[in-house]
Design a protein around this motif. Structure first.
Motif, PDB file in Angstrom:
ATOM      1  N   THR A  66       0.844  -1.194   0.000  1.00 33.50           N
ATOM      2  CA  THR A  66       0.000   0.000   0.000  1.00 33.50           C
ATOM      3  C   THR A  66       0.875   1.239   0.000  1.00 33.50           C
ATOM      4  O   THR A  66       2.032   1.201   0.405  1.00 33.50           O
ATOM      5  CB  THR A  66      -0.909   0.045   1.247  1.00 33.50           C
ATOM      6  OG1 THR A  66      -0.087  -0.006   2.411  1.00 33.50           O
ATOM      7  CG2 THR A  66      -1.894  -1.107   1.251  1.00 33.50           C
ATOM      8  N   GLY A  67       0.310   2.332  -0.443  1.00 29.40           N
ATOM      9  CA  GLY A  67       1.007   3.620  -0.424  1.00 29.40           C
ATOM     10  C   GLY A  67       2.280   3.611  -1.240  1.00 29.40           C
ATOM     11  O   GLY A  67       2.305   3.149  -2.381  1.00 29.40           O
ATOM     12  N   ASP A  68       3.367   4.128  -0.656  1.00 29.11           N
ATOM     13  CA  ASP A  68       4.655   4.198  -1.347  1.00 29.11           C
ATOM     14  C   ASP A  68       5.273   2.817  -1.546  1.00 29.11           C
ATOM     15  O   ASP A  68       6.137   2.643  -2.388  1.00 29.11           O
ATOM     16  CB  ASP A  68       5.640   5.075  -0.570  1.00 29.11           C
ATOM     17  CG  ASP A  68       5.225   6.533  -0.562  1.00 29.11           C
ATOM     18  OD1 ASP A  68       4.410   6.905  -1.439  1.00 29.11           O
ATOM     19  OD2 ASP A  68       5.704   7.289   0.291  1.00 29.11           O
ATOM     20  N   GLN A  69       4.849   1.856  -0.759  1.00 29.55           N
ATOM     21  CA  GLN A  69       5.405   0.507  -0.832  1.00 29.55           C
ATOM     22  C   GLN A  69       4.688  -0.375  -1.860  1.00 29.55           C
ATOM     23  O   GLN A  69       5.041  -1.532  -2.022  1.00 29.55           O
ATOM     24  CB  GLN A  69       5.338  -0.156   0.544  1.00 29.55           C
ATOM     25  CG  GLN A  69       6.093   0.589   1.614  1.00 29.55           C
ATOM     26  CD  GLN A  69       7.575   0.720   1.287  1.00 29.55           C
ATOM     27  OE1 GLN A  69       8.189  -0.215   0.808  1.00 29.55           O
ATOM     28  NE2 GLN A  69       8.132   1.893   1.523  1.00 29.55           N
ATOM     29  N   ALA A  70       3.683   0.160  -2.545  1.00 31.26           N
ATOM     30  CA  ALA A  70       2.906  -0.642  -3.485  1.00 31.26           C
ATOM     31  C   ALA A  70       3.685  -0.905  -4.761  1.00 31.26           C
ATOM     32  O   ALA A  70       4.470  -0.076  -5.220  1.00 31.26           O
ATOM     33  CB  ALA A  70       1.599   0.067  -3.818  1.00 31.26           C
ATOM     34  N   ALA A  71       3.467  -2.080  -5.327  1.00 30.13           N
ATOM     35  CA  ALA A  71       4.046  -2.452  -6.613  1.00 30.13           C
ATOM     36  C   ALA A  71       2.976  -3.181  -7.410  1.00 30.13           C
ATOM     37  O   ALA A  71       2.249  -4.010  -6.874  1.00 30.13           O
ATOM     38  CB  ALA A  71       5.265  -3.337  -6.421  1.00 30.13           C
ATOM     39  N   THR A  72       2.873  -2.855  -8.697  1.00 30.95           N
ATOM     40  CA  THR A  72       1.862  -3.445  -9.562  1.00 30.95           C
ATOM     41  C   THR A  72       2.533  -4.082 -10.768  1.00 30.95           C
ATOM     42  O   THR A  72       3.476  -3.515 -11.320  1.00 30.95           O
ATOM     43  CB  THR A  72       0.864  -2.372 -10.044  1.00 30.95           C
ATOM     44  OG1 THR A  72       0.267  -1.764  -8.906  1.00 30.95           O
ATOM     45  CG2 THR A  72      -0.218  -2.970 -10.911  1.00 30.95           C
TER      46      THR A  72
END
Length: 134
Positions: A66-72
């Motif tokens: 989530t947030g800055d730690q998210a990766a897609t």
């Protein structure tokens, strides 16, 4: 002619030009977004077609964190062999970059008339996703 007339004439020409330019920009933005969507759908369809024979599961647009730690990632293929992460680059041209760089260079156009732009590194995105998956 007084200053008011000159100003009105300038506005009469400038406003339609700005409107046409704005519409042109929105049309190009829409076409690029549609091209990206269609590319992702084609890749997913091909993975599913080939994966069905091998009992692979293909997931689209998978986000971890989530947030800055998210990766897609665009596609995640899950099978008996493990997992395969795929990131699509839907732009035409040549792509250059170092594996440890966050941005790569996209070169488009013909020789002598090349245009270079920076794109997010698909390798960095996939590596970040795998780190979050672990």
């Amino acid at each position: 002619m007084n200053a008011t007339m000159i100003l009105l004439m300038a506005l009469y020409v400038t406003i339609p030009l700005l409107a046409v330019g704005g519409l042109w920009y929105l049309l190009r933005l829409w076409l690029n977004t549609k091209r990206s969507y269609l590319t992702k759908k084609r890749v997913t369809k091909a993975l599913r077609r080939h994966g069905a024979l091998r009992e692979w599961k293909v997931l689209e647009n998978v986000t971890l964190g989530t947030g800055d730690q998210a990766a897609t990632v665009d596609q995640l293929v899950v099978g008996p062999f493990g997992m395969l992460v795929a990131c699509d680059v839907h732009q035409k041209g040549s792509i250059y970059g170092d594996l440890d760089a966050r941005e790569w260079i996209l070169t488009t156009g013909s020789e002598g008339n090349e245009k270079k732009s920076r794109i997010p590194s698909p390798y960095f995105a996939a590596t970040r996703f795998v780190e979050l998956l672990r």
